[in-house]
Design a protein around this motif. Structure first.
Motif, PDB file in Angstrom:
ATOM      1  N   GLN A   1      44.733  40.347  26.002  1.00 54.38           N
ATOM      2  CA  GLN A   1      45.631  41.218  26.814  1.00 54.38           C
ATOM      3  C   GLN A   1      46.254  40.658  28.073  1.00 54.38           C
ATOM      4  O   GLN A   1      46.908  41.338  28.723  1.00 54.38           O
ATOM      5  N   HIS A   2      45.962  39.170  28.192  1.00 51.98           N
ATOM      6  CA  HIS A   2      46.553  38.553  29.363  1.00 51.98           C
ATOM      7  C   HIS A   2      45.899  39.210  30.706  1.00 51.98           C
ATOM      8  O   HIS A   2      46.825  39.561  31.585  1.00 51.98           O
ATOM      9  N   LYS A   3      44.422  39.688  30.941  1.00 47.32           N
ATOM     10  CA  LYS A   3      44.192  40.121  32.009  1.00 47.32           C
ATOM     11  C   LYS A   3      43.152  39.218  32.811  1.00 47.32           C
ATOM     12  O   LYS A   3      42.229  38.651  32.064  1.00 47.32           O
ATOM     13  N   ASN A   4      43.065  39.418  33.969  1.00 43.59           N
ATOM     14  CA  ASN A   4      42.443  38.348  34.787  1.00 43.59           C
ATOM     15  C   ASN A   4      40.884  38.904  34.928  1.00 43.59           C
ATOM     16  O   ASN A   4      40.769  40.126  35.568  1.00 43.59           O
ATOM     17  N   PHE A   5      39.849  38.297  34.612  1.00 40.75           N
ATOM     18  CA  PHE A   5      38.500  38.859  34.979  1.00 40.75           C
ATOM     19  C   PHE A   5      37.661  38.089  36.014  1.00 40.75           C
ATOM     20  O   PHE A   5      36.466  38.234  36.066  1.00 40.75           O
ATOM     21  N   GLN A   6      38.189  36.837  36.413  1.00 37.93           N
ATOM     22  CA  GLN A   6      37.653  36.108  37.281  1.00 37.93           C
ATOM     23  C   GLN A   6      37.662  36.744  38.850  1.00 37.93           C
ATOM     24  O   GLN A   6      38.407  37.515  38.981  1.00 37.93           O
ATOM     25  N   CYS A   7      36.696  36.190  39.616  1.00 33.83           N
ATOM     26  CA  CYS A   7      36.669  36.792  41.046  1.00 33.83           C
ATOM     27  C   CYS A   7      37.435  35.970  41.803  1.00 33.83           C
ATOM     28  O   CYS A   7      37.152  34.921  42.567  1.00 33.83           O
TER      29      CYS A   7
END
Length: 253
Positions: free
Chosen positions: A87-93
């Protein structure tokens, strides 16, 4: 600009002449990221690929890919589809200083692998034989555990962005990003393009088997990006010192 292009052209031809004079060829390939639907920019990109008879590997985002895109590509001889995450979504902080990534350390590996398998099935359904089972991680970043598990769901290929070819079967890298992303997003310029290609072409003199990957993002292009692609390919796609293998063959090699 004209003098910068003249120098770019002269040095690119000199490099390719070096290979041709020795009966060798630089193997090039072209990857373009973030496709989800038909756009005028995509039309412009495909027209350049067709004009120069080279493949363009479109990294498509499975969750957002449309049937309209599949329809648009039906009769395109040089459009190949790779998988661009799910989905090309960032999950990093980002507040902890971590760089953006969808396939990174913050995900539950089992859940992520299940998503990627779902994405692969969707791309197979939409694009059929046009789809090459290779992963292009969003932001070109992938956790080692996820990378190791990709073949288990049938994604044998991998492509990220680096100067160095990772020693893994089925990994085909990109090396020259044509966009300047920070501040005023635009083409990197002929001088920067010349220097980046010079580095890679010098490396190919002692490592000729590694394909040299050009990276573009059609949704972020301005006229300078398209001018580069057309004028670069006008040289590199028609020179005896260059070769543009089919993308499917690169990942199957």
């Amino acid at each position: 600009m004209s003098s910068d292009f003249d120098r770019f052209q002269a040095e690119l031809i000199a490099h390719l002449d070096w290979f041709a004079e020795r009966g060798k060829k630089v193997r090039f390939w072209w990857r373009d990221d973030d496709a989800i639907e038909p756009t005028e920019d995509l039309d412009r990109l495909l027209a350049i690929a067709n004009a120069h008879d080279v493949d363009v590997a479109l990294a498509v985002i499975p969750k957002h890919a449309t049937e309209a895109l599949a329809k648009r590509l039906e009769n395109e001889p040089h459009a190949i589809v790779l998988q661009h995450g799910f989905q090309h979504k960032n999950f990093q902080c980002k507040d902890l200083g971590e760089k953006a990534g969808e396939l990174g350390s913050r995900r539950d590996p089992d859940q992520l692998i299940a998503e990627l398998a779902e994405g692969k099935a969707r791309l197979e359904e939409l694009f059929g034989d046009r789809f090459v089972p290779a992963m292009v991680p969003p932001w070109n970043r992938i956790a080692p555990e996820i990378s190791r598990r990709l073949p288990g769901i049938g994604l044998d290929g991998l492509s990220t962005f680096t100067w160095h070819h990772f020693p893994r079967t089925g990994q085909v890298q990109s090396h020259v990003d044509i966009i300047k992303w920070k501040k005023d997003r635009r083409f990197i310029g002929w001088n920067s393009a010349r220097l980046r290609l010079d580095l890679q072409l010098c490396r190919r003199r002692t490592n000729p088997d590694e394909p040299l990957g050009i990276l573009s993002h059609h949704l972020a292009h301005e006229d300078g990006c398209y001018e580069f692609l057309d004028r670069f390919l006008d040289i590199a796609a028609h020179h005896p010192g260059a070769d543009w293998p089919r993308v499917k063959d690169l990942f199957e090699a």
